[in-house]
Write an enzyme that holds these catalytic residues in place. Structure first.
Site, short mmCIF file in Angstrom:
data_model
loop_
_atom_site.label_atom_id
_atom_site.label_comp_id
_atom_site.label_asym_id
_atom_site.label_seq_id
_atom_site.Cartn_x
_atom_site.Cartn_y
_atom_site.Cartn_z
N CYS A 20 18.93 -22.94 14.29
CA CYS A 20 18.40 -22.31 13.07
C CYS A 20 19.39 -22.37 11.92
O CYS A 20 19.06 -22.01 10.79
CB CYS A 20 17.98 -20.88 13.36
SG CYS A 20 16.44 -20.79 14.31
N LYS A 23 18.29 -24.45 8.83
CA LYS A 23 17.34 -23.98 7.83
C LYS A 23 17.85 -24.23 6.41
O LYS A 23 19.05 -24.13 6.14
CB LYS A 23 17.09 -22.48 8.00
CG LYS A 23 16.02 -22.13 9.03
CD LYS A 23 15.70 -20.65 8.96
CE LYS A 23 14.49 -20.30 9.79
NZ LYS A 23 14.13 -18.87 9.66
N THR A 51 5.01 -12.63 2.23
CA THR A 51 6.18 -11.79 2.54
C THR A 51 7.16 -12.50 3.47
O THR A 51 7.97 -11.85 4.11
CB THR A 51 5.75 -10.45 3.18
OG1 THR A 51 5.09 -10.72 4.43
CG2 THR A 51 4.83 -9.67 2.27
N ASP A 53 6.71 -13.81 6.31
CA ASP A 53 6.56 -13.31 7.67
C ASP A 53 6.75 -14.44 8.67
O ASP A 53 6.92 -15.60 8.31
CB ASP A 53 5.18 -12.64 7.84
CG ASP A 53 5.25 -11.40 8.71
OD1 ASP A 53 6.03 -11.40 9.68
OD2 ASP A 53 4.53 -10.43 8.43
N ASP A 71 8.18 -24.34 14.56
CA ASP A 71 9.63 -24.30 14.39
C ASP A 71 10.24 -25.49 15.11
O ASP A 71 9.83 -25.83 16.23
CB ASP A 71 10.21 -23.00 14.95
CG ASP A 71 11.36 -22.48 14.09
OD1 ASP A 71 12.22 -23.29 13.72
OD2 ASP A 71 11.39 -21.27 13.81
N ASP A 94 8.07 -16.53 17.32
CA ASP A 94 7.34 -16.09 16.14
C ASP A 94 6.00 -15.45 16.49
O ASP A 94 5.53 -14.55 15.79
CB ASP A 94 7.13 -17.26 15.17
CG ASP A 94 8.41 -17.64 14.44
OD1 ASP A 94 9.32 -16.80 14.38
OD2 ASP A 94 8.48 -18.77 13.93
N GLY A 142 0.84 -33.17 20.76
CA GLY A 142 1.98 -33.16 19.85
C GLY A 142 2.08 -34.44 19.06
O GLY A 142 1.13 -35.21 18.95
#
Length: 352
Positions: A20, A23, A51, A53, A71, A94, A142
């Site tokens: 992560c 990002k 927001t 989220d 992700d 998530d 996928g």
């Protein structure tokens, strides 16, 4: 066990950033999204991008809402099987952060085909499959591409009753903040990349990053749990600020109460910090008040990007024991109360 081929190939050497920590910095992302054009939002879209989220939520009927998220990132570790497990755990999180139950996943695979042996790529995919099996969901399809850097992740879909959705913008004054996992994954990853992480540290890192945030499913049934998110690439402060901004409230944290992975404070003191930590602080540091006794190492841990980090829960004080029991019965022994939601402008105050 890793094969000799796995050990000869350092997956992290192919990527400019890992986990992560890949990002886009919060400030840059905000600038990009600010320039995005608006579009009509259907009434059934319960949660969108407004927001920041964890996932989108679309109401299907009075009994069901669909949770959708994705992700993916570059390697945070060199072992291909572990990389696949970490990426899958992170993506599924998530859905749990919204309070939902995952039902299906799609794999996202980008690999430098001419540089990585096919068996290494296969082990990355197998690692993701193992975590999906643990979550009780199939990888139903996928997409794959030939890319410069190794990339792996999932699109994940889940279901939840519309009344049980836990957003990140519904905290209330007086709420207690509970963190489900200890901080420090980014610190450990920085040490690993510089070959300064011992076996115990690596085991600690894998245990944290491959632990599914399943308590989110149970927490969604508690009305006293007002808001929930998971702590990932923007660090504890970044994701808590999203809660504060969305709720129109402030927060106070106690550094002494924040759980830390074993050894990370010393590693941070020794300089094993990711570049993403500094980018995070540059983006939101003006909204944080650090007590003068907060050390540089502690500062780094507060902004440390967490790959597959823990759930952050805002709940009524009467629900604290119930929330901690749910975490601990699921094996999250580091779960702890770390602070409070208070009235005021969206600012975080961090005390020793």
């Amino acid at each position: 066990m890793s094969s000799e081929t796995d050990q000869q190939i350092r997956l992290t050497s192919f990527s400019h950033g890992g986990g992560c920590g890949c990002k886009i910095a919060p400030g840059v992302l905000a600038e990009i999204l600010k320039k995005s054009s608006g579009f009509p939002v259907p009434a059934a879209l319960m949660v969108g991008i407004e927001t920041s989220d964890d996932a989108a939520v679309y109401k299907l009927n009075d009994e069901q809402a669909l949770i959708a998220t994705t992700d993916f990132f570059m390697p945070i570790v060199d072992d291909p099987y572990d990389f696949g497990r970490i990426a899958a755990t992170n993506a599924i999180s998530d859905v749990y952060a919204m309070g939902g139950t995952p039902i299906m996943a799609l794999a996202l695979v980008g690999m430098p085909i001419n540089k990585l042996p096919l068996d290494v790529i296969g082990k990355i995919i197998q690692g993701g499959e193992a975590i999906c099996a643990e979550a009780g969901i199939p990888i139903a399809g996928g997409h794959t591409i030939d890319s410069v850097e190794p990339i792996y992740g999932l699109v994940v879909m889940g279901l939840i009753h519309p009344s049980r959705v836990k957003r990140n913008d519904a905290a209330k004054p007086g709420d207690k903040l509970i963190l489900g996992k200890a901080l420090g994954v980014g610190i450990l990853s920085a040490a690993l990349k510089k070959e300064a992480l011992d076996e115990a540290g690596y085991a600690c890192m894998i245990d944290s990053t491959t632990r599914l945030n399943k308590p989110g499913q149970t927490l969604s049934s508690l009305n006293a749990v007002h808001a929930m998110t998971d702590v990932t690439g923007f660090g504890l402060l970044g994701h808590l600020l999203e809660v504060c901004r969305g709720s129109g409230l402030a927060a106070k944290l106690s550094m002494a109460d924040i759980p830390l992975l074993k050894g990370v404070q010393q590693l941070a003191h020794d300089g094993y910090v990711t570049g993403a930590s500094a980018r995070n602080w540059a983006a939101y540091g003006s909204e944080v008040q650090l007590h003068r006794d907060i050390s540089a190492a502690q500062h780094a841990l507060l902004t440390d990007p967490q790959t597959s980090g823990g759930l952050l829960v805002a709940c009524d004080p009467t629900a604290v024991d119930a929330v901690l029991t749910i975490f601990r019965e699921a094996g999250f022994l580091d779960a702890a109360v770390i602070g409070d939601i208070v009235t005021g402008e969206p600012v975080i105050e961090v005390n020793p």
